[in-house]
Write an enzyme that holds these catalytic residues in place. Structure first.
Site, PDB file in Angstrom:
ATOM      1  N   ASP A  53     -17.050 -43.370 -25.558  1.00  0.00           N
ATOM      2  CA  ASP A  53     -15.607 -43.638 -25.480  1.00  0.00           C
ATOM      3  C   ASP A  53     -14.869 -43.335 -26.778  1.00  0.00           C
ATOM      4  O   ASP A  53     -13.799 -43.868 -27.026  1.00  0.00           O
ATOM      5  CB  ASP A  53     -15.356 -45.097 -25.065  1.00  0.00           C
ATOM      6  N   GLU A  54     -15.440 -42.488 -27.624  1.00  0.00           N
ATOM      7  CA  GLU A  54     -14.737 -42.187 -28.868  1.00  0.00           C
ATOM      8  C   GLU A  54     -14.950 -40.742 -29.297  1.00  0.00           C
ATOM      9  O   GLU A  54     -15.953 -40.126 -28.950  1.00  0.00           O
ATOM     10  CB  GLU A  54     -15.162 -43.139 -30.005  1.00  0.00           C
TER      11      GLU A  54
HETATM   12  P1  TTP Z   1     -17.257 -49.867 -28.164  1.00  0.00           P
HETATM   13  O1  TTP Z   1     -16.171 -48.843 -28.344  1.00  0.00           O
HETATM   14  O2  TTP Z   1     -17.992 -50.346 -29.382  1.00  0.00           O
HETATM   15  O3  TTP Z   1     -16.670 -51.187 -27.468  1.00  0.00           O
HETATM   16  P2  TTP Z   1     -15.525 -51.358 -26.382  1.00  0.00           P
HETATM   17  O4  TTP Z   1     -14.914 -50.039 -26.005  1.00  0.00           O
HETATM   18  O5  TTP Z   1     -16.052 -52.177 -25.239  1.00  0.00           O
HETATM   19  O6  TTP Z   1     -14.463 -52.256 -27.140  1.00  0.00           O
HETATM   20  P3  TTP Z   1     -13.485 -51.852 -28.359  1.00  0.00           P
HETATM   21  O7  TTP Z   1     -13.716 -50.391 -28.657  1.00  0.00           O
HETATM   22  O8  TTP Z   1     -12.110 -52.133 -27.846  1.00  0.00           O
HETATM   23  O9  TTP Z   1     -13.873 -52.749 -29.475  1.00  0.00           O
HETATM   24  O10 TTP Z   1     -18.336 -49.331 -27.151  1.00  0.00           O
HETATM   25  C1  TTP Z   1     -17.997 -48.508 -26.033  1.00  0.00           C
HETATM   26  C2  TTP Z   1     -18.805 -48.927 -24.833  1.00  0.00           C
HETATM   27  O11 TTP Z   1     -20.203 -48.818 -25.115  1.00  0.00           O
HETATM   28  C3  TTP Z   1     -18.588 -50.367 -24.404  1.00  0.00           C
HETATM   29  O12 TTP Z   1     -17.476 -50.513 -23.525  1.00  0.00           O
HETATM   30  C4  TTP Z   1     -19.883 -50.712 -23.735  1.00  0.00           C
HETATM   31  C5  TTP Z   1     -20.918 -49.863 -24.444  1.00  0.00           C
HETATM   32  N1  TTP Z   1     -21.663 -50.718 -25.392  1.00  0.00           N
HETATM   33  C6  TTP Z   1     -22.873 -51.285 -24.947  1.00  0.00           C
HETATM   34  O13 TTP Z   1     -23.345 -51.007 -23.841  1.00  0.00           O
HETATM   35  N2  TTP Z   1     -23.520 -52.144 -25.800  1.00  0.00           N
HETATM   36  C7  TTP Z   1     -23.034 -52.472 -27.043  1.00  0.00           C
HETATM   37  O14 TTP Z   1     -23.672 -53.261 -27.780  1.00  0.00           O
HETATM   38  C8  TTP Z   1     -21.786 -51.876 -27.478  1.00  0.00           C
HETATM   39  C9  TTP Z   1     -21.213 -52.218 -28.821  1.00  0.00           C
HETATM   40  C10 TTP Z   1     -21.137 -51.018 -26.610  1.00  0.00           C
HETATM   41 MG    MG Z   2     -14.253 -48.652 -27.483  1.00  0.00          MG
END
Ligand code: TTP
Ligand code: MG
Length: 386
Positions: free
Chosen positions: A104-105
């Site tokens: 997601d980035e």
């Molecule tokens: P992130 O971008 O770290 O988290 P997020 O999008 O849920 O929240 P935000 O960016 O707003 O802080 O991670 C992206 C996705 O990756 C997250 O939705 C779920 C997955 N993920 C896991 O499966 N386990 C984990 O420990 C993390 C950090 C993320």
């Molecule tokens: Mg995220």
């Protein structure tokens, strides 16, 4: 000429995908996690859930204790990989220079592409608008002259934020932040810096380079540069993946076997969905374990036939875990899985064994059904499938 780099990260990604499928989940404490029967962990938490202290990596049981009314959704990876692809396609419409980082980035080098929008800020707003209109997600965007500052900026303005660090302001912006905010500073480096009396990025930036180099070697030079807002890394499209990996650092060190297995199951599901999404199979499976004392081990096995089947990858990884636990049973801080020796369409079929092919078709069919109807729509039994 100064570069203009965006770091874009979707907010509460897995939760946002689920909310786009079911709008009733919006503005509620929602958690996406592994199978509760397997004592899984939180993968993603809505910001409403976070206000109760819930965060990624936390055992679901604890999340439930903190917020009993939180709605728990089982992770549905095919949905997330599909949404991820749509997100990356939107970004690619704004600049061809894109580097997806995770699901997601991404970094986007928009140098020169901001002109029609009058400013980087307005270009970023246009990206946020497209994401909101087409995917119904919010994103946070950091704008800076280099990758590291853009990434720190997007992290700092979450959720639904936009933060621009103007050229020349990089060091000043980073200075008051805790060292742990800097990519490249993990728990171990943070500890070393703490022993040196350094807790803020400004203090790290002011250190003579030689001092930090002596303590941390090459990585010391890198983080010293970063803390000064210096990062020459280009935004580059990744080459064909040679491996796919996924790991989780636990909120607290654990030796709970069920919890370790649940985490491993979650990681394997994600990795195998990504393999299927890329139309690849893997022959080599590597388990990584890091103990509380930071000792890290890897255990690897080569499959007779390449596979992208959940059950095959998880069962193999589980055997590696059992062997490792049999040798050394002490608390762990991290578990990870890597699949490598990837093959594409040209995979060698193992002539007499069609069972795995059937399983692969089954997984793909399940992916499709889940994409449309959600994880709960279909559940595999525990025994042999075919
Ligand atoms: P992130 O971008 O770290 O988290 P997020 O999008 O849920 O929240 P935000 O960016 O707003 O802080 O991670 C992206 C996705 O990756 C997250 O939705 C779920 C997955 N993920 C896991 O499966 N386990 C984990 O420990 C993390 C950090 C993320
Ligand atoms: Mg995220």
């Amino acid at each position: 000429m100064a570069r203009c780099i965006f770091h874009i990260d979707l907010d509460a990604f897995f939760v946002s995908v689920e909310q786009s499928f079911n709008p009733k989940l919006r503005e509620k404490p929602v958690i996406v996690g592994g199978d509760p029967e397997r004592r899984g962990v939180v993968a993603s938490a809505s910001y409403e859930a976070r206000s109760f202290g819930i965060h990624a990596g936390m055992p679901l049981s604890k999340a439930h204790r903190l917020c009993p009314q939180a709605i728990l959704i089982q992770a549905n990876f095919p949905r997330y990989t599909e949404a991820s692809l749509k997100f990356m396609k939107i970004l690619a419409d704004f600049s061809p220079c894109i580097e997806p980082l995770g699901i997601d980035e991404a970094y986007l080098d928009v140098t020169g592409y901001e002109e029609p929008y009058a400013s980087p800020w307005k270009l970023a707003l246009a990206i946020k608008k497209r994401i909101s209109k087409e995917l119904e997600f919010t994103a946070s965007i950091g704008i800076a002259t280099c990758k590291v500052v853009a990434k720190v900026a997007s992290d700092l303005c979450k959720p639904n934020g936009l933060l621009e660090i103007t050229p020349g302001e990089e060091r000043h912006f980073l200075s008051p932040l805790p060292v742990a905010k800097l990519p490249g500073v993990g728990k171990k480096t943070e500890q070393v810096l703490k022993e040196m009396g350094i807790s803020r990025l400004g203090e790290l930036a002011s250190l003579p380079l030689d001092t930090i180099k002596k303590r941390l070697g090459k990585s010391g030079t890198v983080i010293h540069g970063y803390a000064n807002g210096i990062d020459d890394r280009k935004v580059e499209a990744p080459s064909e993946p040679k491996s796919i990996n996924n790991q989780t650092t636990f909120a607290r060190d654990t030796s709970d076997r069920h919890f370790l297995e649940a985490s491993l199951h979650h990681l394997c599901e994600q990795v195998s969905a990504e393999l299927r999404y890329l139309n690849k199979q893997a022959r080599c499976i590597t388990l990584k374990l890091r103990y509380a004392d930071f000792k890290t081990i890897t255990r690897q096995v080569t499959l007779q036939e390449a596979s992208n089947v959940n059950q095959v990858i998880f069962t193999t990884a589980l055997q590696l875990l059992s062997q490792a636990l049999g040798q050394e049973e002490k608390p762990m801080r991290l578990i990870g899985i890597k699949v490598s020796s990837l093959s594409g369409e040209e995979k060698q079929l193992y002539m007499f064994d069609t069972k795995n092919e059937k399983l692969e078709h089954l997984d793909k069919a399940i992916d499709q059904i889940r994409r449309r109807y959600g994880s709960a729509a279909i559940k595999k039994g525990k025994g042999i499938l075919i």
